[in-house]
Design an enzyme around this catalytic site. Structure first.
Site, short mmCIF file in Angstrom:
data_model
loop_
_atom_site.label_atom_id
_atom_site.label_comp_id
_atom_site.label_asym_id
_atom_site.label_seq_id
_atom_site.Cartn_x
_atom_site.Cartn_y
_atom_site.Cartn_z
N LYS A 214 -52.43 59.05 36.73
CA LYS A 214 -52.19 58.45 38.05
C LYS A 214 -51.00 57.50 38.00
CE LYS A 214 -54.44 55.55 41.49
NZ LYS A 214 -55.68 54.97 42.00
N GLU A 220 -51.93 55.93 25.96
CA GLU A 220 -52.47 57.09 25.24
C GLU A 220 -51.82 58.39 25.73
OE1 GLU A 220 -54.24 54.74 26.68
OE2 GLU A 220 -55.88 54.06 25.38
N GLY A 276 -58.97 56.64 39.95
CA GLY A 276 -58.88 57.55 38.80
C GLY A 276 -60.17 58.32 38.58
N ARG A 277 -61.30 57.63 38.62
CA ARG A 277 -62.57 58.30 38.31
C ARG A 277 -63.10 59.10 39.50
NH1 ARG A 277 -62.69 52.91 38.18
NH2 ARG A 277 -63.94 51.74 39.68
N GLU A 362 -67.76 52.50 34.99
CA GLU A 362 -66.50 51.85 35.34
C GLU A 362 -66.57 51.33 36.79
OE1 GLU A 362 -62.39 52.91 33.44
OE2 GLU A 362 -62.37 53.82 35.42
N HIS A 393 -85.29 67.13 20.86
CA HIS A 393 -85.47 67.09 19.40
C HIS A 393 -84.68 65.94 18.78
CE1 HIS A 393 -87.78 70.82 19.25
NE2 HIS A 393 -87.06 71.12 20.32
N LYS A 517 -56.34 46.53 26.46
CA LYS A 517 -55.00 47.14 26.45
C LYS A 517 -53.96 46.11 26.02
CE LYS A 517 -55.79 50.20 30.46
NZ LYS A 517 -55.38 50.49 31.83
O1 F6P Z 1 -59.34 53.14 31.61
C1 F6P Z 1 -58.80 52.68 32.78
C2 F6P Z 1 -58.16 53.71 33.59
O2 F6P Z 1 -57.34 53.03 34.47
C3 F6P Z 1 -59.14 54.62 34.36
O3 F6P Z 1 -59.65 54.03 35.49
C4 F6P Z 1 -58.27 55.79 34.62
O4 F6P Z 1 -59.02 56.89 35.02
C5 F6P Z 1 -57.62 55.95 33.27
O5 F6P Z 1 -57.37 54.63 32.84
C6 F6P Z 1 -56.36 56.77 33.24
O6 F6P Z 1 -55.36 56.22 34.05
P1 F6P Z 1 -54.09 57.07 34.46
O7 F6P Z 1 -54.54 58.25 35.23
O8 F6P Z 1 -53.24 56.14 35.26
O9 F6P Z 1 -53.38 57.50 33.19
#
Ligand code: F6P
Length: 553
Positions: A214, A220, A276-277, A362, A393, A517
């Site tokens: 987003k 990452e 995002g979620r 979240e 199990h 972060k």
């Molecule tokens: O972990 C925090 C967060 O902002 C989530 O809410 C989001 O889904 C994820 O990181 C990834 O963010 P982006 O889509 O901006 O890479």
């Protein structure tokens, strides 16, 4: 202060329905589900709802008509319906980020009107869906070719959190609808092993990277995307001109996408009013759409929309997300339940609970209310679970005989998927027998007298007794289809909404992810260059030092 943040006249735990629920809880005391079922022979069919394809049985909950009435009064007193309507109208109910919350617009039909700041966003939503459909068809038909002219056979989605969990989960759920000749993989972890394992057997000439972010700033994702680009160019022996045919972006941030070197013509956009979620039915679903095709994707969106409409219009007594949300509040607020298990009886739902973890935790893992005051009531539970029979199990022992109350959702399907080989179809009855047996055992247990009647020696009776009275919801659908998946996800999205509304928290921000972060950024040079360690606490400094020593630095 915006209207949404206006002080509530009364704090949640001083509101009269809350106080009444407390008293009611005392009166119920240890009332057992055995008693509730004995008192009402119709309970098993009366405490049920049908929403779209979902049959929802909530009879095995520690509730009476009075409990449900008081819970609905609580929803009334806390303004759940007003906040819901404000969400659907596109108001900025995410107050700490000053954003509208409009994932419901992502699945609205083409002729719907949903306005944000006076602009109808639905045409834009459908324009992106159309662009995604056209692109998906080009990949699926082999007419989109890579840098060397070969068709794309492998899709690698790179994203994390909401830009990974949704499409990765849905890809597993809908595997039988996917093109089995396409390889689709999801990379999220900044651990290089994730990317390595995803690409090690792939031919770069046939590989498309879908970079899902987003913000397009998530470290990452950008790190993995940068490494993927190096892998691609190295493998092809090509220069940056090869990127255009092998990289597309899913983002709200065109500037950053261009900075990365992806042609914005190959960008599929979404908007800041999609959290995002809550985003996998936006452009973030592109990898999924390539796998299952645009028509199945649309069916999934229609499933979401069906439950959106149900949530928006169904009366409180028949409103499934409202009911599920309120049941969670009952257990957290009045039974001190700390967690909530989601236990699907379908192998295809193996990532379903992992997806729900982000959606729920979240959203509702907050400890200050909308006014910034500490809450003195429980908010979001720990959500956990894996497919049911495996859990039986492993950890079901604790649910049955441990000391904790763990409300659980059981999700199952009447028919096995259409392409299951005939020889395996018979196993479905055994799976379903387990699905039903577990909620029965959890609810009714086994009394000491029943154990004795089996001739069990007295010293073993306590060990073989099942207290029962463990609350569960059972959700049963005929088939696992794209629409049913959409219905299920929308059900949980709105359940989470209801809970956040009652608890008076902002379910749509996620400030709690920020500190880690920032600290990771500070610690990285300590590990790589050995500088800045003196600013760390003694534990972290010692660990960083040990790390450097072990790495031979
Ligand atoms: O972990 C925090 C967060 O902002 C989530 O809410 C989001 O889904 C994820 O990181 C990834 O963010 P982006 O889509 O901006 O890479």
């Amino acid at each position: 202060m915006s209207e949404m943040n206006a002080e509530r006249p009364t704090r949640l735990n001083q509101m009269s329905p809350w106080v009444a629920l407390g008293k009611h809880r005392e009166q119920l005391g240890g009332t057992h589900l055995r008693d509730l079922f004995a008192a009402d022979p119709e309970r098993g069919s009366a405490y049920t709802l049908q929403v779209g394809d979902l049959y929802i049985d909530y009879s095995k909950h520690l509730v009476t008509d009075e409990t449900l009435r008081l819970l609905r009064e609580l929803a009334d007193a806390t303004g759940v319906a007003a906040l819901r309507d404000a969400m659907f109208r596109g108001e900025r109910i995410n107050t700490t980020e000053d954003r509208a919350v409009l994932h419901t617009a992502l699945r609205a039909p083409r002729d719907a009107v949903v306005e944000v700041d006076g602009e109808n966003v639905v045409p834009g939503v459908h324009a992106v869906l159309d662009k995604m459909a056209a692109f998906s068809e080009r990949i699926r038909s082999g007419t989109w070719t890579g840098h060397t002219g070969r068709p794309i056979r492998n899709i690698v989605n790179i994203g994390i959190g909401g830009s990974d969990l949704g499409p990765a989960m849905a890809y597993e759920v809908l595997r039988t609808y996917t093109r089995r000749d396409l390889t689709v993989r999801f990379v999220s972890n900044v651990d290089g092993a994730d990317l390595h394992e995803a690409v090690r057997d792939l031919d770069p000439a046939e590989t498309l990277f879908v970079i899902a972010s987003k913000t397009f700033t998530t470290v990452e994702t950008i790190t993995n995307a940068t490494s993927a680009r190096a892998w691609l160019l190295d493998g092809l022996g090509a220069g940056p001109e090869a990127v255009a045919k092998h990289f597309v972006a899913l983002s709200t941030n065109a500037g950053k996408v261009a900075d990365f070197g992806i042609d914005t013509a190959n960008m599929f956009e979404f908007w800041d009013w999609v959290g995002g979620r809550y985003s996998y039915d936006s452009a973030i679903g592109l990898s999924l759409m390539i796998a299952i095709g645009p028509e199945h994707f649309r069916e999934m969106l229609d499933g979401f929309h069906l439950v959106d409409e149900h949530f928006r219009t169904a009366p409180p007594e028949a409103n499934a997300p409202l009911l599920m949300g309120l049941l969670g509040i009952w257990y957290g607020g009045f039974h001190d339940a700390q967690s909530h298990a989601v236990l699907p009886y379908s192998h295809y739902l193996s990532r379903f609970t992992a997806y729900l973890q982000q959606l729920d935790m979240e959203s509702n893992g907050k400890s200050v209310d909308r006014q910034g005051q500490p809450v003195d009531w429980q908010t979001g539970p720990v959500v956990w679970g894996t497919p049911g029979t495996n859990g039986q199990h492993a950890y079901y022992q604790l649910i049955h005989q441990g000391t904790k109350l763990i409300p659980a959702d059981f999700i199952g399907f009447a028919r096995p998927v259409a392409d299951l080989p005939e020889a395996l179809v018979a196993q479905h009855d055994l799976l379903t027998a387990n699905f039903l047996a577990q909620t029965q055992a959890l609810a009714f247990g086994k009394t000491p007298d029943e154990v004795r009647a089996e001739g069990v020696p007295e010293d073993l009776v306590p060990h073989k007794t099942f207290r029962g009275n463990h609350p569960t919801t059972t959700i049963l659908a005929a088939d696992l289809t794209p629409s049913v998946l959409g219905q299920l996800i929308a059900l949980y999205e709105h359940k989470v909404f209801v809970q956040g509304a009652v608890w008076n928290i902002d379910s749509f921000d996620q400030w709690g992810v920020e500190l880690g972060k920032v600290l990771a950024k500070r610690i990285e040079p300590v590990l790589t260059e050995g500088t800045g360690g003196e600013a760390l606490d003694s534990s972290t400094a010692a660990l960083a030092g040990r790390y450097r020593t072990l790495r031979g630095r």
